[in-house]
Design an enzyme around this catalytic site. Sequence first.
Site, PDB file in Angstrom:
ATOM      1  CD  GLU A  86      48.556  45.098  36.219  1.00 52.51           C
ATOM      2  OE1 GLU A  86      48.143  43.840  36.701  1.00 52.51           O
ATOM      3  OE2 GLU A  86      48.631  45.396  35.183  1.00 52.51           O
ATOM      4  CG  HIS A  95      43.764  42.950  37.939  1.00 50.73           C
ATOM      5  ND1 HIS A  95      42.644  42.406  37.416  1.00 50.73           N
ATOM      6  CD2 HIS A  95      44.422  43.694  37.133  1.00 50.73           C
ATOM      7  CE1 HIS A  95      42.926  42.691  35.985  1.00 50.73           C
ATOM      8  NE2 HIS A  95      43.911  43.362  35.940  1.00 50.73           N
TER       9      HIS A  95
HETATM   10 NI    NI Z   1      44.507  43.853  33.967  1.00 53.30          NI
END
Ligand code: NI
Length: 173
Positions: free
Chosen positions: A140, A143
Site C-alpha cells: 500500500e 502506491h
Molecule cells: Ni495495490
Amino acid sequence: MAILKIAKMGHPILLQKAKKVDDPTDPKIKTLVNDMLETLDDLGNGVGLAAPQVHVSLQVVIFETVSDDGKEANLITLINPKIDVLTRETSIDWEGCLSVPGLRGQVTRPNKIKYSGLDLKGNKIETIAEGFNARVVQHECDHLFGILYPHRMKDLSSLQFVSEAKHWVNRNE
Ligand code: NI
C-alpha cells in the site's frame, strides 16, 4: 459516503509521488478515508487501498492486518506513512492489486518492518509488522511513491491471470 472509481495501471496518477497531508484532522481527509473504506468494502476482494488508487494524490492508505493467530482482522488508516525495514530476511509471495485487476504475481519483500505515521486524529501510530501484514503495508505504501507490485517483480514469468492460474494450481505452486 461514496463508492469511488479505481484508477487502473496506465493512469498517470499511479506513477506519481503523493503529497503529504498537512492536517490529518481536516474533515476532507475523514471523508476521503470513509469513502475509501466503503469502496474497499464494496469491491470485497482487497486487503488495502491507497488514495492514489481513487485518484487522490495524497499520502493516505487503509489496510487490513491480521492478528498472530489469524483470527482477528484490524482495519488501519495510516496517514503520511514511513516504513523502516527491520531485517535483511525476505520472503516471496503472491500479490494482487485492485489497480491491476485479474492478475497476480510473485514479489520479494522484507519480512519485518516498522511502520509509522498518523491516524485521523493526528495521533502517532508506530507498529511492527511481519510476514503477510508487513507485505500488505509495503504494497500500500508503495502506491504513494508511484510503485505498483509488477515494478517490484524480479521475474515477470510469474505474472498471470488468476482466472487462468486457478486451473493450473499444482503446476504453479
Ligand atoms: Ni495495490
